[in-house]
Write an enzyme that holds these catalytic residues in place. Structure first.
Site, mmCIF file in Angstrom:
data_model
loop_
_atom_site.group_PDB
_atom_site.id
_atom_site.type_symbol
_atom_site.label_atom_id
_atom_site.label_comp_id
_atom_site.label_asym_id
_atom_site.label_seq_id
_atom_site.Cartn_x
_atom_site.Cartn_y
_atom_site.Cartn_z
ATOM 1 N N CYS A 155 17.640 6.134 17.290
ATOM 2 C CA CYS A 155 17.616 5.124 16.215
ATOM 3 C C CYS A 155 18.926 4.345 16.099
ATOM 4 O O CYS A 155 18.963 3.302 15.448
ATOM 5 C CB CYS A 155 17.310 5.780 14.873
ATOM 6 S SG CYS A 155 15.651 6.428 14.827
HETATM 7 N N1 COA Z 1 -0.472 13.493 3.253
HETATM 8 C C1 COA Z 1 -0.479 14.338 2.197
HETATM 9 N N2 COA Z 1 0.395 15.341 2.053
HETATM 10 C C2 COA Z 1 1.258 15.553 3.059
HETATM 11 C C3 COA Z 1 1.319 14.737 4.199
HETATM 12 C C4 COA Z 1 0.389 13.687 4.276
HETATM 13 N N3 COA Z 1 0.359 12.858 5.327
HETATM 14 N N4 COA Z 1 2.291 15.181 5.007
HETATM 15 C C5 COA Z 1 2.855 16.239 4.400
HETATM 16 N N5 COA Z 1 2.226 16.473 3.216
HETATM 17 C C6 COA Z 1 2.500 17.539 2.256
HETATM 18 C C7 COA Z 1 3.086 18.762 2.929
HETATM 19 O O1 COA Z 1 2.056 19.586 3.412
HETATM 20 C C8 COA Z 1 3.853 19.397 1.778
HETATM 21 O O2 COA Z 1 2.965 20.116 0.972
HETATM 22 P P1 COA Z 1 3.421 21.512 0.300
HETATM 23 O O3 COA Z 1 4.564 21.142 -0.591
HETATM 24 O O4 COA Z 1 2.194 21.938 -0.406
HETATM 25 O O5 COA Z 1 3.840 22.386 1.456
HETATM 26 C C9 COA Z 1 4.337 18.197 0.973
HETATM 27 O O6 COA Z 1 3.483 17.107 1.321
HETATM 28 C C10 COA Z 1 5.776 17.822 1.270
HETATM 29 O O7 COA Z 1 5.921 17.691 2.691
HETATM 30 P P2 COA Z 1 7.304 17.387 3.366
HETATM 31 O O8 COA Z 1 7.122 17.245 4.854
HETATM 32 O O9 COA Z 1 8.311 18.375 2.905
HETATM 33 O O10 COA Z 1 7.563 15.943 2.745
HETATM 34 P P3 COA Z 1 8.915 15.174 2.512
HETATM 35 O O11 COA Z 1 9.005 14.843 1.085
HETATM 36 O O12 COA Z 1 10.076 15.809 3.185
HETATM 37 O O13 COA Z 1 8.618 13.792 3.286
HETATM 38 C C11 COA Z 1 9.225 12.715 5.358
HETATM 39 C C12 COA Z 1 8.390 13.790 4.679
HETATM 40 C C13 COA Z 1 9.047 12.853 6.858
HETATM 41 C C14 COA Z 1 8.712 11.340 4.908
HETATM 42 C C15 COA Z 1 10.705 12.863 4.948
HETATM 43 O O14 COA Z 1 11.121 14.186 5.106
HETATM 44 C C16 COA Z 1 11.627 11.980 5.741
HETATM 45 O O15 COA Z 1 11.422 10.792 5.905
HETATM 46 N N6 COA Z 1 12.745 12.541 6.214
HETATM 47 C C17 COA Z 1 13.733 11.800 6.966
HETATM 48 C C18 COA Z 1 13.173 11.546 8.303
HETATM 49 C C19 COA Z 1 14.008 10.650 9.149
HETATM 50 O O16 COA Z 1 14.859 9.918 8.740
HETATM 51 N N7 COA Z 1 13.734 10.721 10.409
HETATM 52 C C20 COA Z 1 14.347 9.887 11.346
HETATM 53 C C21 COA Z 1 13.324 9.617 12.355
HETATM 54 S S1 COA Z 1 13.890 8.470 13.468
#
Ligand code: COA
Length: 381
Positions: A155
């Site tokens: 990135c």
């Molecule tokens: N729809 C519904 N629920 C979902 C889901 C979806 N598509 N994906 C995950 N969930 C649920 C999970 O199962 C979890 O449920 P639980 O609490 O019952 O276990 C809950 O939502 C939270 O999941 P989590 O993965 O911890 O979400 P988050 O708040 O961390 O958000 C991201 C996920 C990926 C959006 C976030 O972590 C993020 O953007 N992080 C930074 C990533 C980044 O910068 N990456 C760089 C890539 S180049």
């Protein structure tokens, strides 16, 4: 002697997929998979898959939609992947084609001809082959002079590319360099993975850097820059020419072996990325403001990497000690999703025309590696 930013370009695919469309197809896939695996699910051998949710996606990431090169196959529950046909070697590759489109736009915006350019750097996360470098193909398509090469810092490829170009200009290798970021992220995304299926989109951006002697009167002076990397497996993509054999053949056991071909796609531990990258980037910006004698509050705008809205809000708050407006830290995530290295450049390209002579801003990338790059710019003219 200075190397400055003269122009930017943006190429956007025609098709887009909004969260509702994406989730509808994902949930149809879930129904299909659960039906096909009913007996294993009932016997407790497999866990039933659960639905995705557009409201979760928007709240967790800020993403509402994404542009894509290939729409229908991604939305087909029987395919769930883009279809990007292989092209014969004597046709332009798709990555070189979209890179050239963005580059052409940057050149035209300042009346440059391809022969005015001495080098092309293709800097992106998602390169489609080992060699010849995509950049050399772009050089041939555009008709630019000199030399060309590819580089990949995930990135942060765009900011690292800008710094590589500045170094080459200041070292006398070139007077005018195109840094191009073609990102076909959907080809590396597992659309069957509920945690990640919404994250990425496709796009190409370009930045033209020139020696100040040949640059237009109106340009962006780079007033400070810093690059950092720190190894982490929390964002990983194992795709590569040394890594194509089937998992049962390469001796991998356990979870990774079980993942099969999806192990060659994007995976991340999003929560850890969030927790670890926010302080890394906030400290980088704060320290570099101090090192360059810049008051962060005087920055008119921060064009931050576009991966997650909550992450950007938190980084800006840590740097400035208060909530920031969308005007100060603009968002393109809602429309484009995460486009890897192109994200901060899209934000810069779309949200910089109101800058007046002397206004300062920050282009900042962060992501896999980990990697982060901060480029402080001042509008001239
Ligand atoms: N729809 C519904 N629920 C979902 C889901 C979806 N598509 N994906 C995950 N969930 C649920 C999970 O199962 C979890 O449920 P639980 O609490 O019952 O276990 C809950 O939502 C939270 O999941 P989590 O993965 O911890 O979400 P988050 O708040 O961390 O958000 C991201 C996920 C990926 C959006 C976030 O972590 C993020 O953007 N992080 C930074 C990533 C980044 O910068 N990456 C760089 C890539 S180049």
């Amino acid at each position: 002697m200075k190397a400055v930013i003269s122009a930017t370009g943006l190429w956007t695919p025609k098709n887009s997929i909004n969260n509702e469309e994406l989730v509808e197809s994902f949930n149809a896939y879930v129904d299909k998979w659960n039906t096909e695996n009913t007996s294993d699910i009932t016997a407790g051998i497999k866990d039933a898959l659960t639905y995705s949710d557009p409201a979760f996606i928007e709240k967790a990431s800020g993403i509402k939609s994404r542009f894509v090169i290939s729409k229908e196959p991604i939305l087909d529950p029987n395919i769930m992947a883009p279809h990007i046909p292989a092209r014969p070697d004597d046709e332009p590759s798709i990555l070189a084609e979209i890179a050239s489109n963005a580059a052409q736009q940057a050149l035209e915006s300042v009346g440059r001809k391809p022969e005015d350019v001495d080098a092309v750097i293709v800097a992106c996360s998602n390169l489609q082959r080992g060699y010849p470098a995509i950049a050399v193909e772009v050089q041939s398509i555009l008709g630019t002079n000199g030399f060309a090469f590819d580089m990949n810092v995930a990135c942060s490829s765009a900011t690292f590319g800008i710094e590589a170009a500045r170094g080459l200009i200041m070292g006398g290798q070139a007077r005018s360099i195109l840094v191009v970021n073609p990102e076909i992220c959907t080809a590396h995304l597992n659309f069957k993975d509920r945690d990640a299926h919404f994250i990425f989109g496709d796009v190409a951006t370009a930045v033209l850097l020139e020696h100040e002697d040949v640059a237009p009167k109106e340009h962006w002076e780079v007033i400070g820059a810093k690059l950092v990397t720190q190894f982490s497996n929390n964002i990983r993509n194992n795709f590569g020419f040394l890594n194509h054999c089937a998992p049962e053949d390469d001796g991998l056991k356990g979870e990774r072996g079980k993942k099969g071909l999806t192990d060659k796609l994007f995976v991340q531990n999003g929560r850890s990325v969030f927790k670890e990258v926010v302080p890394l980037v906030a400290n980088l910006i704060t320290e570099q403001c101090a090192a360059n004698d810049l008051d962060p509050h005087a920055l008119k705008r921060m064009w931050l990497h576009q991966a997650n809205l909550n992450m950007n809000v938190l980084i800006a708050k840590k740097v400035l000690g208060k909530d920031v407006s969308l005007e100060q830290a603009p968002v393109v995530l809602d429309e484009y999703a995460n486009t890897s290295s192109a994200g901060s450049i899209i934000a810069f390209h779309k949200h910089s025309s109101d800058f007046k002579n002397g206004d300062t801003g920050l282009i900042c990338s962060f992501g896999a590696g980990y990697s982060a790059g901060a480029i402080f710019v001042r509008r001239v003219g």
